[in-house]
Design a protein around this motif. Structure first.
Motif, PDB file in Angstrom:
ATOM      1  N   LEU A 243      -5.365  -2.309   2.870  1.00  0.00           N
ATOM      2  CA  LEU A 243      -6.071  -1.112   2.423  1.00  0.00           C
ATOM      3  C   LEU A 243      -5.839  -0.003   3.440  1.00  0.00           C
ATOM      4  O   LEU A 243      -5.647  -0.275   4.629  1.00  0.00           O
ATOM      5  CB  LEU A 243      -7.571  -1.381   2.276  1.00  0.00           C
ATOM      6  N   SER A 244      -5.878   1.231   2.986  1.00  0.00           N
ATOM      7  CA  SER A 244      -5.691   2.356   3.892  1.00  0.00           C
ATOM      8  C   SER A 244      -6.675   3.462   3.558  1.00  0.00           C
ATOM      9  O   SER A 244      -7.171   3.556   2.429  1.00  0.00           O
ATOM     10  CB  SER A 244      -4.258   2.892   3.798  1.00  0.00           C
TER      11      SER A 244
ATOM     12  N   TYR B 114       3.202   1.402  -8.015  1.00  0.00           N
ATOM     13  CA  TYR B 114       2.548   2.169  -6.962  1.00  0.00           C
ATOM     14  C   TYR B 114       2.952   3.630  -7.061  1.00  0.00           C
ATOM     15  O   TYR B 114       4.143   3.961  -7.027  1.00  0.00           O
ATOM     16  CB  TYR B 114       2.925   1.630  -5.572  1.00  0.00           C
TER      17      TYR B 114
ATOM     18  N   TYR C  76      -6.699  -4.870   6.949  1.00  0.00           N
ATOM     19  CA  TYR C  76      -6.225  -6.090   6.299  1.00  0.00           C
ATOM     20  C   TYR C  76      -7.430  -6.962   5.984  1.00  0.00           C
ATOM     21  O   TYR C  76      -8.227  -7.293   6.868  1.00  0.00           O
ATOM     22  CB  TYR C  76      -5.256  -6.837   7.208  1.00  0.00           C
TER      23      TYR C  76
ATOM     24  N   TYR D 221      -5.081   1.570   8.726  1.00  0.00           N
ATOM     25  CA  TYR D 221      -4.788   0.427   7.872  1.00  0.00           C
ATOM     26  C   TYR D 221      -5.739  -0.727   8.186  1.00  0.00           C
ATOM     27  O   TYR D 221      -6.040  -1.016   9.353  1.00  0.00           O
ATOM     28  CB  TYR D 221      -3.341  -0.036   8.071  1.00  0.00           C
TER      29      TYR D 221
ATOM     30  N   ASP E  90       0.863  -1.187   0.000  1.00  0.00           N
ATOM     31  CA  ASP E  90       0.000   0.000   0.000  1.00  0.00           C
ATOM     32  C   ASP E  90       0.895   1.232   0.000  1.00  0.00           C
ATOM     33  O   ASP E  90       1.964   1.238   0.615  1.00  0.00           O
ATOM     34  CB  ASP E  90      -0.913   0.017   1.232  1.00  0.00           C
ATOM     35  N   SER E  91       0.458   2.283  -0.709  1.00  0.00           N
ATOM     36  CA  SER E  91       1.182   3.545  -0.739  1.00  0.00           C
ATOM     37  C   SER E  91       0.174   4.685  -0.761  1.00  0.00           C
ATOM     38  O   SER E  91      -0.628   4.786  -1.683  1.00  0.00           O
ATOM     39  CB  SER E  91       2.081   3.615  -1.983  1.00  0.00           C
ATOM     40  N   ARG E  92       0.241   5.512   0.269  1.00  0.00           N
ATOM     41  CA  ARG E  92      -0.702   6.629   0.352  1.00  0.00           C
ATOM     42  C   ARG E  92      -0.141   7.696   1.283  1.00  0.00           C
ATOM     43  O   ARG E  92       0.431   7.388   2.335  1.00  0.00           O
ATOM     44  CB  ARG E  92      -2.067   6.149   0.859  1.00  0.00           C
TER      45      ARG E  92
END
Length: 337
Positions: A112-113, A315, A124, A122, A52-54
């Protein structure tokens, strides 16, 4: 700022690599930041995957070896949170992810975030095959401090999930597509209820040609679908699908090929969707053995990466503008860009 792109090298052994590709051009004042991103130390980028990247935070998974007795080695998974814009903060170790009661029945999982307050929350998601035919239990855990706590669970009748299901979190709803034979599954985290919505008209889900994208509207979700070189963007709002955009990639590729002799016609017979930004503002595609960035609004196509070994995941890494950096506990409140 750019994209973290993962690739795998099969020879002499299966090894994963991760590299940063800046989005060019960038204003001169961001040169230092871009260099910092490219040189960020993931503590050996081999065998590391981004989950994830945010908002400047990167959730990673790494395979690590541990030596047991008598020279026996065991491969384990380790998880961490990286903040390349604030390397002084180091890496936050994340506890091991929950596992299904019967690991052999665990088919799919995802991190997911979402933005909450001044940070990220976060979640899962994992699916586990029950004893009944084609019945799956979906469990959602939330990271609270250093513990994964069960947030909600539900059981659904699904066909056999694909290895990489498409899943996106919009507000308090998780949208997920697990196989071509199923509709889009919607799990409401507030009510723990499941519902389904049909795919857009004429769209058949395909793992390589379909992607879900978050919408600003909590009740909406985007579907990006590529058929040949025709890209369609659909928005689901209320109970209806709205076709919001259609893009023919053939002409864009032809114009780009005239300027770039590294694109070969022999490899132009396919187009895969690698990633899509929120609100379907951009789409990352794999075509002609390369990775491309499609700016949907401005109708521009640019090459990010030339021919490489085997691409795996893409990402995006974005920063807030004007940039702000968290105050460090044992350091200066801000550091020079």
């Amino acid at each position: 700022l750019g994209f973290y792109i993962g690739s795998i090298l099969i020879r002499p052994e299966l090894v994963a690599f991760l590299c940063f590709v800046p989005m060019l051009p960038q204003p001169p004042e961001l040169n230092t930041v871009v260099r910092r991103m490219a040189n960020h130390n993931f503590d050996d980028p081999k065998n590391l995957w981004i989950m994830d990247s945010r908002n400047g935070s990167i959730f990673t998974q790494r395979r690590e070896g541990r030596e047991l007795a008598y020279g026996v080695h065991r491969r384990e998974l380790a998880y961490g949170l990286h903040r390349p814009l604030c390397p002084e903060r180091g890496i936050n170790v994340v506890p091991a992810l929950p596992r299904a009661q019967d690991y052999n029945r665990q088919y799919f999982d995802a991190i997911l975030s979402k933005e909450e307050g001044n940070g990220l929350s976060y979640f899962y998601v994992l699916t586990e095959l029950t004893n009944q035919t084609e019945n799956f239990t979906l469990r959602v855990y939330m990271l609270q401090g250093s513990v994964w706590c069960l947030h909600t669970s539900a059981t659904a009748q699904l066909h056999l999930p694909l290895p990489k299901a498409k899943v996106v979190l919009v507000d308090n709803k998780i949208y997920m597509v697990v196989s071509p034979a199923d509709d889009i599954i919607v799990l409401d985290l507030t009510t723990s209820s499941l519902s389904r919505i049909q795919h857009p008209p004429g769209v058949k889900y395909d793992i390589f040609h379909t992607f879900l994208s978050r919408a600003d509207d909590p009740s909406g979700v985007y579907v990006i679908h590529v058929n040949g070189f025709k890209l369609c963007i659909w928005l689901h709002k209320g109970d209806n699908w709205l076709l919001v955009d259609t893009i023919c990639l053939h002409e864009m590729c032809a114009n780009l090929r005239m300027l770039d002799n590294t694109l070969e016609d022999a490899h132009s017979g396919y187009c895969y969707v690698c990633h899509a930004g929120d609100n379907a503002e951009f789409v990352v595609l794999q075509m002609c053995g390369c990775i491309f960035y499609l700016d949907v609004k401005n109708r521009t196509l640019r090459k990010l990466v030339a021919k490489d070994q085997y691409f795996t995941d893409v990402y995006p890494f974005m920063m807030v503008w004007p940039p702000t950096f968290p105050k460090l506990k044992d350091g200066p409140a801000r550091f020079a860009m």
